[in-house]
Design a protein around this motif. Structure first.
Motif, PDB file in Angstrom:
ATOM      1  N   LYS A  37      72.084  16.532  -0.124  1.00  0.00           N
ATOM      2  CA  LYS A  37      71.900  17.613  -1.097  1.00  0.00           C
ATOM      3  C   LYS A  37      73.054  18.612  -1.008  1.00  0.00           C
ATOM      4  N   GLY A  38      73.549  19.021  -2.160  1.00  0.00           N
ATOM      5  CA  GLY A  38      74.617  20.007  -2.213  1.00  0.00           C
ATOM      6  C   GLY A  38      76.010  19.428  -2.140  1.00  0.00           C
ATOM      7  N   GLU A  39      76.137  18.119  -1.902  1.00  0.00           N
ATOM      8  CA  GLU A  39      77.464  17.494  -1.822  1.00  0.00           C
ATOM      9  C   GLU A  39      78.095  17.342  -3.200  1.00  0.00           C
ATOM     10  N   ARG A  40      79.432  17.329  -3.200  1.00  0.00           N
ATOM     11  CA  ARG A  40      80.223  16.970  -4.372  1.00  0.00           C
ATOM     12  C   ARG A  40      80.939  15.673  -4.030  1.00  0.00           C
ATOM     13  N   VAL A  41      80.545  14.587  -4.673  1.00  0.00           N
ATOM     14  CA  VAL A  41      81.082  13.268  -4.336  1.00  0.00           C
ATOM     15  C   VAL A  41      81.749  12.658  -5.556  1.00  0.00           C
ATOM     16  N   ALA A  42      82.975  12.181  -5.365  1.00  0.00           N
ATOM     17  CA  ALA A  42      83.703  11.461  -6.409  1.00  0.00           C
ATOM     18  C   ALA A  42      83.595   9.975  -6.116  1.00  0.00           C
ATOM     19  N   LEU A  43      83.157   9.204  -7.114  1.00  0.00           N
ATOM     20  CA  LEU A  43      83.018   7.758  -6.973  1.00  0.00           C
ATOM     21  C   LEU A  43      84.183   7.088  -7.684  1.00  0.00           C
ATOM     22  N   PRO A 173      68.629  19.827 -10.281  1.00  0.00           N
ATOM     23  CA  PRO A 173      69.190  19.748  -8.929  1.00  0.00           C
ATOM     24  C   PRO A 173      70.234  18.660  -8.731  1.00  0.00           C
ATOM     25  N   LEU A 174      70.380  17.749  -9.698  1.00  0.00           N
ATOM     26  CA  LEU A 174      71.358  16.668  -9.577  1.00  0.00           C
ATOM     27  C   LEU A 174      72.155  16.560 -10.875  1.00  0.00           C
ATOM     28  N   ILE A 175      73.484  16.540 -10.745  1.00  0.00           N
ATOM     29  CA  ILE A 175      74.381  16.371 -11.887  1.00  0.00           C
ATOM     30  C   ILE A 175      75.134  15.053 -11.724  1.00  0.00           C
ATOM     31  N   ILE A 176      75.066  14.221 -12.752  1.00  0.00           N
ATOM     32  CA  ILE A 176      75.769  12.943 -12.789  1.00  0.00           C
ATOM     33  C   ILE A 176      76.803  12.999 -13.906  1.00  0.00           C
ATOM     34  N   ALA A 177      78.053  12.696 -13.586  1.00  0.00           N
ATOM     35  CA  ALA A 177      79.126  12.777 -14.588  1.00  0.00           C
ATOM     36  C   ALA A 177      79.922  11.473 -14.579  1.00  0.00           C
ATOM     37  N   ASP A 178      80.053  10.855 -15.753  1.00  0.00           N
ATOM     38  CA  ASP A 178      80.747   9.573 -15.868  1.00  0.00           C
ATOM     39  C   ASP A 178      82.110   9.779 -16.533  1.00  0.00           C
ATOM     40  N   GLU A 179      83.129   9.957 -15.718  1.00  0.00           N
ATOM     41  CA  GLU A 179      84.514  10.146 -16.170  1.00  0.00           C
ATOM     42  C   GLU A 179      84.665  11.214 -17.250  1.00  0.00           C
ATOM     43  N   PRO A 180      84.156  12.408 -17.043  1.00  0.00           N
ATOM     44  CA  PRO A 180      84.223  13.428 -18.094  1.00  0.00           C
ATOM     45  C   PRO A 180      85.608  14.009 -18.323  1.00  0.00           C
ATOM     46  N   THR A 181      86.550  13.766 -17.396  1.00  0.00           N
ATOM     47  CA  THR A 181      87.894  14.333 -17.547  1.00  0.00           C
ATOM     48  C   THR A 181      88.889  13.337 -18.115  1.00  0.00           C
ATOM     49  N   SER A 182      88.449  12.132 -18.460  1.00  0.00           N
ATOM     50  CA  SER A 182      89.393  11.073 -18.846  1.00  0.00           C
ATOM     51  C   SER A 182      90.154  11.385 -20.127  1.00  0.00           C
ATOM     52  N   ALA A 183      89.572  12.209 -21.002  1.00  0.00           N
ATOM     53  CA  ALA A 183      90.225  12.502 -22.286  1.00  0.00           C
ATOM     54  C   ALA A 183      91.011  13.816 -22.262  1.00  0.00           C
ATOM     55  N   LEU A 184      91.132  14.441 -21.095  1.00  0.00           N
ATOM     56  CA  LEU A 184      91.761  15.756 -21.015  1.00  0.00           C
ATOM     57  C   LEU A 184      93.132  15.695 -20.366  1.00  0.00           C
ATOM     58  N   ASP A 204      73.206  25.432  -6.815  1.00  0.00           N
ATOM     59  CA  ASP A 204      72.927  24.724  -5.560  1.00  0.00           C
ATOM     60  C   ASP A 204      72.563  23.269  -5.846  1.00  0.00           C
ATOM     61  N   ALA A 205      73.313  22.657  -6.752  1.00  0.00           N
ATOM     62  CA  ALA A 205      73.034  21.290  -7.182  1.00  0.00           C
ATOM     63  C   ALA A 205      73.902  20.294  -6.412  1.00  0.00           C
ATOM     64  N   THR A 206      73.545  19.032  -6.531  1.00  0.00           N
ATOM     65  CA  THR A 206      74.348  17.929  -6.014  1.00  0.00           C
ATOM     66  C   THR A 206      75.120  17.329  -7.172  1.00  0.00           C
TER      67      THR A 206
END
Length: 240
Positions: A37-43, A173-184, A204-206
Motif C-alpha cells: 500500500k502506498g507504493e508507486r510502481v512502474a511496470l 485507494p488504487l490507481i491503475i494507469a496504462d501508458e498514459p504518457t505515451s502521447a505526450l 494516500d493511494a497506491t
C-alpha cells in the motif's frame, strides 16, 4: 501498526491465464507478485508481453484460470463478474491509454460520471460536482468555459488531465494507469507525472503504471520488469 495495514495493495500467487483462438495464443503465468500500500510502481516489459493483460486481471476485467489475485485484501477470483465490476468502481481509478472519455459529454460530466457507478465513492463526497471542479482546477482545467467544453474539443494533453481527474475523483485507494504518457512530449510528461504523484500522495493511494519509457519509470519508487516475475519464453504474443 494495525493488521489491516499489513495487507498488500496487490498480491498475486500461482496465477495462470490463457487466451487462444484459431490464429494466435497467449499465456501468462506468475508465481508471486506483490505491491505494498502506498507504493508507486512502474511496470515495464516488451510490447505484447502481457502488461495490459496483467492490469486487466488486477482490475477484475479478466479472470485467471488458476491462482489468486488479491486486491486490497479481496480475492477477485472468488467474486462473480458483477461483484468484480462493483469492486472496481468502488476502489480502483483507471487511466486508460486512449483515455476513454465520452466525447459528447462535457469535461465536468466526464469526471462526475465516475461517481455514478460507485455507491461508495458517491457517498464519500458531500458535493460531487464541487469535488470534481476542485480536481479540474488543480489540473489546470478550472475555468467555467473549459469545464463545460465537450471532451471531443480538447487537446490530447487536456483529455489526459480529464482522464486523471476522473480516476482520482472519490479518492479510490488504487490507481491503475496504462501508458498514459505515451502521447505526450517530454515537458507534458513531466507535468503529468508531477500531477499524478501529487494526487497519489494526497489521497494516500497506491499507483501502478505501465510504461515503455525508462526515463519515466525511473521516477517511481520501484520499477518492475514483467520478465522478472513471468516466464515469457513460450508466449505467442496476442497483445500487450
Amino acid at each position: 501498526m494495525p493488521m489491516a495495514d499489513a495487507v498488500p495493495a496487490i498480491s498475486i500467487a500461482d496465477l495462470s491465464f490463457q487466451f487462444s483462438n484459431n490464429t494466435r495464443s497467449f499465456s501468462l503465468k506468475i508465481s508471486s507478485f506483490k505491491i505494498e500500500k502506498g507504493e508507486r510502481v512502474a511496470l515495464v516489459g516488451p510490447s505484447g508481453s502481457g502488461k495490459s493483460t496483467l492490469l486487466g486481471l488486477i482490475c477484475g476485467v479478466l479472470s485467471p484460470l488458476d491462482g489468486s489475485v488479491c486486491v486490497l485484501g479481496h480475492h477477485l477470483e472468488k467474486m462473480s463478474g458483477r461483484e468484480r465490476d462493483r469492486f472496481r468502481a468502488n476502489t480502483i481509478g483507471v487511466i486508460f491509454q486512449q483515455f476513454n472519455l465520452l466525447p459528447y459529454l462535457s469535461v465536468l460530466d466526464n469526471v462526475v460520471l465516475a461517481l455514478e457507478f460507485s455507491k461508495h465513492r458517491h457517498l464519500s463526497i458531500s458535493n460531487k460536482q464541487s469535488k470534481a471542479e476542485k480536481l479540474l482546477t488543480f489540473l489546470g482545467l478550472g475555468e467555467a468555459e473549459m469545464r463545460h467544453q465537450k471532451a471531443s474539443q480538447l487537446s490530447v494533453g487536456q483529455q489526459q488531465r480529464v482522464a486523471a481527474a476522473r480516476a482520482f475523483v472519490g479518492e479510490p485507494p488504487l490507481i491503475i494507469a496504462d501508458e498514459p504518457t505515451s502521447a505526450l512530449d517530454q515537458d507534458r510528461q513531466a507535468e503529468f507525472l508531477e500531477t499524478l504523484f501529487s494526487q497519489q500522495k494526497a489521497n494516500d493511494a497506491t499507483l501502478l503504471m505501465v510504461t515503455h519509457d525508462l526515463t519515466v519509470a525511473k521516477q517511481f519508487d520501484r520499477v518492475l520488469d514483467l520478465r522478472d516475475i513471468c516466464d515469457l519464453s513460450k508466449n505467442q504474443v496476442a497483445g500487450s
